[in-house]
Design an enzyme around this catalytic site. Structure first.
Site, PDB file in Angstrom:
ATOM      1  N   LYS A  53      48.033  32.909  41.249  1.00  0.00           N
ATOM      2  CA  LYS A  53      47.644  31.340  40.753  1.00  0.00           C
ATOM      3  C   LYS A  53      48.387  30.418  41.899  1.00  0.00           C
ATOM      4  CE  LYS A  53      47.856  33.037  36.112  1.00  0.00           C
ATOM      5  NZ  LYS A  53      48.582  33.267  34.750  1.00  0.00           N
ATOM      6  N   GLN A  97      54.367  31.941  31.752  1.00  0.00           N
ATOM      7  CA  GLN A  97      53.593  33.206  32.045  1.00  0.00           C
ATOM      8  C   GLN A  97      53.959  34.129  30.774  1.00  0.00           C
ATOM      9  OE1 GLN A  97      51.278  34.061  34.394  1.00  0.00           O
ATOM     10  NE2 GLN A  97      51.064  35.820  33.207  1.00  0.00           N
ATOM     11  N   ASP A 120      47.169  26.167  30.084  1.00  0.00           N
ATOM     12  CA  ASP A 120      46.509  27.423  29.348  1.00  0.00           C
ATOM     13  C   ASP A 120      45.966  27.298  27.975  1.00  0.00           C
ATOM     14  OD1 ASP A 120      47.279  29.957  31.003  1.00  0.00           O
ATOM     15  OD2 ASP A 120      49.361  29.745  30.592  1.00  0.00           O
TER      16      ASP A 120
END
Ligand code: NAD
Length: 318
Positions: A53, A97, A120
């Site tokens: 990412k 994460q 997200d």
């Protein structure tokens, strides 16, 4: 006849190239979008995901910040860290994460993320917006699946979509996005009775279970579109020989590397499906592309370019 392969690698490149004019426009206004990634502990898979990412940000000329609190972090410490990122004007997107260590209340940490920076799409406000079909930041993997379908000319309207897996990250939001695209949706899970029969009724079959090669040809109606979201690593040579018995090139690759990535869909499904996403190189790259889309959209929305962001980024992810 072998299925048409739906390349996520190519589609991901296209999506990211299309972002460049928006990034340039922001730069002209003195803004470089910034993604902050919080990676707690030393989970090797998470480290690889976050690294990929960060690399994607770098390639597009976005700023990124990699924050690595210790595995022993408490819920309060992580909530405090997220709140600090919420307050920082130079941070546009916050990514925590998953999974977080067992002592941490994941929901509390995700709830602390400012919905406007929630790239997200996991915050309940963004989940609610998704369910009620309002513009918002969408979860990246489901949004990526929709982009993959759209850009390969596969229109869900009127089709029967069967999604296997009901996680908050993939299955559930994807079921809503397919519904909004006018598919008739069936959401299956570990308690579904006669899963192969249910799956065989699908025009579009999505496997998002985390079970290596579980979806065999008997799950697939000939000609159906099959989307393989699963990412599983195999390193057992006997299993590889069995799964790749009819795919000598893939077996050869496995032997060279002593491991291979394998989706939830059995390799033999390529002989039955009409279209299929490969693993690797299918849904995975799309997830990263949509994270970039969301980061740029968040930067634009926070600076009052909401209408533009919705047209070019967020709405495109619906
Ligand atoms: P999860 O473990 O949170 O959820 C799995 C779901 O599958 C559950 O709802 C469960 O009910 C269902 N399931 C499990 N076994 C089943 C069975 N035998 N029959 C029917 N349903 C069953 O997983 P997740 O986070 O949704 O991830 C699913 C897979 O997708 C994993 O392999 C993960 O690595 C992968 N993934 C890939 C990407 C990507 O970018 N390609 C992104 C996220 C997750």
């Amino acid at each position: 006849m072998a299925a048409r392969l739906l390349s996520g690698t190519e589609t991901s490149k296209q999506i990211q190239a299309e972002l460049l004019p928006q990034i340039e426009e922001l730069k002209r206004a003195g803004v470089i979008p910034c993604l902050a990634a919080v990676l707690v502990g030393d989970n090797p898979a998470s480290q690889i995901y976050v690294r990929n990412k960060m690399r994607a940000c770098e390639k597009l000329g976005l700023h990124s910040e990699h924050i690595t609190p210790p595995t022993s972090s408490t819920t309060a410490e992580l909530v405090g860290l997220v709140q600090e990122l919420n307050r920082r004007d130079d941070v546009d997107g916050i990514l925590v994460q998953l999974p977080l260590p067992p002592q941490v209340d994941t929901q509390q940490v995700l709830l602390a993320v400012d919905p406007a920076k929630d790239v997200d799409g996991f915050h309940p406000m963004n989940v609610g917006a998704l369910v009620s079909k309002r513009d918002a930041l969408r979860p990246c993997t489901p949004a990526g699946v929709m982009e993959l379908l759209r850009r390969h000319g596969i229109d869900p309207e009127g089709q029967h979509a069967v999604v296997i897996g009901r996680s908050d990250i993939v299955g559930k939001p994807l079921a809503f996005l397919l519904l909004h695209a006018h598919a008739t949706v069936t959401l299956c899970h570990s308690r579904t009775r006669d899963l192969p029969a249910m799956a065989r009724t699908a025009d579009i079959l999505v496997a998002a279970m985390g079970r290596t090669a579980y979806v065999t040809p008997e799950f697939v109606r000939p000609g159906a579109t099959v989307i393989d979201v699963g990412i599983n690593r195999i390193d057992d040579p006997a299993l590889a020989e069995k799964l790749f018995a009819r795919h000598p090139q893939r077996l050869e690759k496995f032997r060279q590397k002593d491991s291979a990535l394998m989706g939830d869909v059995h390799p033999d499904v390529v002989e039955v499906a009409g279209a299929l996403t490969p693993v690797p190189g299918g849904v995975g790259p799309l997830t990263i592309a949509m994270l970039m889309v969301n980061t740029v959209a968040a930067a634009r929305m926070r600076r009052g370019q909401a209408a533009a962001a919705q047209r070019s980024g967020v709405a495109a992810a619906t």
